[in-house]
Design a protein around this motif. Structure first.
Motif, mmCIF file in Angstrom:
data_model
loop_
_atom_site.group_PDB
_atom_site.id
_atom_site.type_symbol
_atom_site.label_atom_id
_atom_site.label_comp_id
_atom_site.label_asym_id
_atom_site.label_seq_id
_atom_site.Cartn_x
_atom_site.Cartn_y
_atom_site.Cartn_z
ATOM 1 N N ALA A 32 0.826 -1.206 0.000
ATOM 2 C CA ALA A 32 0.000 0.000 0.000
ATOM 3 C C ALA A 32 0.863 1.260 0.000
ATOM 4 C CB ALA A 32 -0.928 0.002 1.209
ATOM 5 N N ALA A 33 1.876 1.278 0.834
ATOM 6 C CA ALA A 33 2.740 2.462 0.927
ATOM 7 C C ALA A 33 3.459 2.723 -0.387
ATOM 8 C CB ALA A 33 3.752 2.289 2.060
ATOM 9 N N ARG A 34 3.932 1.665 -1.057
ATOM 10 C CA ARG A 34 4.664 1.842 -2.308
ATOM 11 C C ARG A 34 3.736 2.328 -3.414
ATOM 12 N NH1 ARG A 34 9.472 2.982 -2.633
ATOM 13 N NH2 ARG A 34 10.196 1.132 -1.511
ATOM 14 N N ALA A 35 2.525 1.790 -3.493
ATOM 15 C CA ALA A 35 1.586 2.207 -4.534
ATOM 16 C C ALA A 35 1.254 3.690 -4.411
ATOM 17 C CB ALA A 35 0.312 1.369 -4.449
ATOM 18 N N ILE A 36 0.980 4.140 -3.191
ATOM 19 C CA ILE A 36 0.605 5.531 -2.960
ATOM 20 C C ILE A 36 1.797 6.456 -3.161
ATOM 21 C CG2 ILE A 36 -0.215 7.146 -1.190
ATOM 22 C CD1 ILE A 36 -1.863 4.703 -0.085
ATOM 23 N N GLN A 37 2.949 6.037 -2.672
ATOM 24 C CA GLN A 37 4.175 6.838 -2.840
ATOM 25 C C GLN A 37 4.517 6.997 -4.314
ATOM 26 O OE1 GLN A 37 6.850 4.862 -4.011
ATOM 27 N NE2 GLN A 37 8.758 5.568 -3.075
ATOM 28 N N THR A 38 4.369 5.930 -5.095
ATOM 29 C CA THR A 38 4.678 5.999 -6.521
ATOM 30 C C THR A 38 3.761 6.983 -7.229
ATOM 31 O OG1 THR A 38 5.485 3.707 -6.537
ATOM 32 C CG2 THR A 38 4.858 4.663 -8.651
ATOM 33 N N LEU A 39 2.470 6.919 -6.943
ATOM 34 C CA LEU A 39 1.531 7.863 -7.552
ATOM 35 C C LEU A 39 1.891 9.291 -7.189
ATOM 36 C CD1 LEU A 39 -1.043 8.605 -9.103
ATOM 37 C CD2 LEU A 39 -2.327 8.200 -6.980
ATOM 38 N N ASP A 40 2.260 9.533 -5.945
ATOM 39 C CA ASP A 40 2.594 10.894 -5.532
ATOM 40 C C ASP A 40 3.823 11.404 -6.273
ATOM 41 O OD1 ASP A 40 1.709 13.014 -3.704
ATOM 42 O OD2 ASP A 40 3.707 12.821 -2.854
ATOM 43 N N ILE A 41 4.807 10.532 -6.470
ATOM 44 C CA ILE A 41 6.042 10.957 -7.139
ATOM 45 C C ILE A 41 5.814 11.191 -8.633
ATOM 46 C CG2 ILE A 41 8.342 10.183 -7.829
ATOM 47 C CD1 ILE A 41 8.576 8.891 -5.039
ATOM 48 N N VAL A 42 5.166 10.244 -9.312
ATOM 49 C CA VAL A 42 5.008 10.404 -10.762
ATOM 50 C C VAL A 42 4.029 11.522 -11.110
ATOM 51 C CG1 VAL A 42 5.583 7.985 -11.192
ATOM 52 C CG2 VAL A 42 3.180 8.662 -11.009
ATOM 53 N N SER A 43 3.162 11.895 -10.177
ATOM 54 C CA SER A 43 2.212 12.990 -10.431
ATOM 55 C C SER A 43 2.760 14.339 -9.995
ATOM 56 C CB SER A 43 0.891 12.724 -9.704
ATOM 57 O OG SER A 43 1.051 12.806 -8.288
ATOM 58 N N GLY A 44 3.958 14.352 -9.421
ATOM 59 C CA GLY A 44 4.508 15.607 -8.946
ATOM 60 C C GLY A 44 3.832 16.129 -7.700
ATOM 61 N N GLY A 45 3.366 15.210 -6.850
ATOM 62 C CA GLY A 45 2.735 15.617 -5.586
ATOM 63 C C GLY A 45 1.264 15.914 -5.705
ATOM 64 N N ARG A 46 0.551 15.169 -6.557
ATOM 65 C CA ARG A 46 -0.884 15.426 -6.750
ATOM 66 C C ARG A 46 -1.760 14.289 -6.228
ATOM 67 N NH1 ARG A 46 -2.057 15.740 -12.394
ATOM 68 N NH2 ARG A 46 0.036 14.986 -12.974
ATOM 69 N N ALA A 47 -1.213 13.398 -5.419
ATOM 70 C CA ALA A 47 -1.976 12.252 -4.930
ATOM 71 C C ALA A 47 -2.721 12.596 -3.645
ATOM 72 C CB ALA A 47 -1.049 11.070 -4.671
ATOM 73 N N GLU A 48 -3.914 12.052 -3.518
ATOM 74 C CA GLU A 48 -4.625 12.045 -2.236
ATOM 75 C C GLU A 48 -5.488 10.803 -2.207
ATOM 76 O OE1 GLU A 48 -8.001 15.168 -2.213
ATOM 77 O OE2 GLU A 48 -6.267 16.137 -3.157
ATOM 78 N N ILE A 49 -5.551 10.177 -1.040
ATOM 79 C CA ILE A 49 -6.062 8.818 -0.965
ATOM 80 C C ILE A 49 -7.252 8.715 -0.031
ATOM 81 C CG2 ILE A 49 -5.443 6.407 -0.524
ATOM 82 C CD1 ILE A 49 -3.861 7.813 -2.810
ATOM 83 N N GLY A 50 -8.338 8.148 -0.542
ATOM 84 C CA GLY A 50 -9.482 7.815 0.297
ATOM 85 C C GLY A 50 -9.377 6.359 0.717
ATOM 86 N N VAL A 51 -9.499 6.086 2.000
ATOM 87 C CA VAL A 51 -9.411 4.715 2.508
ATOM 88 C C VAL A 51 -10.622 4.424 3.387
ATOM 89 C CG1 VAL A 51 -6.893 4.797 2.462
ATOM 90 C CG2 VAL A 51 -8.090 5.295 4.601
ATOM 91 N N GLY A 52 -10.891 3.136 3.579
ATOM 92 C CA GLY A 52 -11.988 2.748 4.448
ATOM 93 C C GLY A 52 -11.858 1.289 4.830
ATOM 94 N N ALA A 53 -12.604 0.892 5.848
ATOM 95 C CA ALA A 53 -12.591 -0.508 6.288
ATOM 96 C C ALA A 53 -13.474 -1.373 5.407
ATOM 97 C CB ALA A 53 -13.043 -0.602 7.748
ATOM 98 N N GLY A 54 -14.416 -0.741 4.689
ATOM 99 C CA GLY A 54 -15.307 -1.504 3.830
ATOM 100 C C GLY A 54 -16.473 -2.094 4.599
#
Length: 215
Positions: A32-54
């Motif tokens: 999870a950390a790598r997926a989110i970190q990768t998106l943030d880096i390749v987007s130039g800091g444009r990532a934001e993540i919604g999470v939930g328990a479901g």
């Protein structure tokens, strides 16, 4: 979902990119950390993540986990991910995951990490928002139905020494006039999820009409 968002990051330069309610607790914290970190880096800091328990227990059973543990799993994975994104070296001994000291590089562009919006309206979910969230993600609401939920959220935040003004308040909602938009804003809602079309073929015209009449 993150592969698709990374593709979109390469096709855009301004819009922010993120998930609705990502079931982070179903993933290993490293994944999870790598997926989110990768998106943030390749987007130039444009990532934001919604999470939930479901809520769909069969998802958790199919993954070989006890659905009754989903809240605790989310709490643990979220805590570990935040440490991986911000600390130089991380070791962890928890209920579900254990590992010795590791380094996690490179760090996300956004510091200490991309914004985390936590979904859900149960008492446990609202406590999680108050304890760990940068924002709250609600289900579809009207100007009337959201009021009692925000009241409960405010109480949960007070228990953690926080206030609604410290959160991004996000929900899906109906809005058709500028006056309605102002009423959402007056309630403290900072972002509305809207869908001003019924069919895909109507999307562009619907967005243009919404921009002209509401924004």
């Amino acid at each position: 979902v993150f592969a698709y968002l990374c593709f979109l990051a390469g096709q855009t330069s301004k819009i922010r990119l993120g998930t609705n309610v990502y079931l982070m607790g179903l993933r290993h914290p490293f994944v999870a950390a790598r997926a989110i970190q990768t998106l943030d880096i390749v987007s130039g800091g444009r990532a934001e993540i919604g999470v939930g328990a479901g809520w769909l227990c069969s998802e958790w059973s199919a993954a070989g986990t006890d659905p009754r543990s989903r809240g605790r799993r989310l709490d643990e994975v979220l805590s570990v991910c935040k440490r991986l994104w911000s600390e130089d070296s991380v070791a962890h001994q928890g209920e579900f995951y254990q590992f010795g000291p590791v380094k996690f590089e490179p760090k996300p562009i956004q510091r200490p990490h991309p914004p985390i919006h936590i979904g859900g309206e149960s008492a446990a979910a609202l406590r999680r928002v108050a304890r760990s969230g940068d924002g709250w993600y609600g289900i579809g609401h009207t100007l009337t139905t959201i009021k009692p939920v925000l009241k409960k959220l405010q109480a949960a935040l007070r228990a953690e020494g926080r206030d609604l003004q410290q959160l991004e308040i996000i929900t899906a909602g109906e809005v058709s006039t500028r006056d309605e938009l102002r009423r959402w804003e007056d309630l403290g809602v900072t972002r509305l999820v809207v869908c001003p079309w019924r069919r895909g073929s109507e999307a562009v015209a619907g967005l243009q009409r919404f921009a002209d009449e509401v924004l």
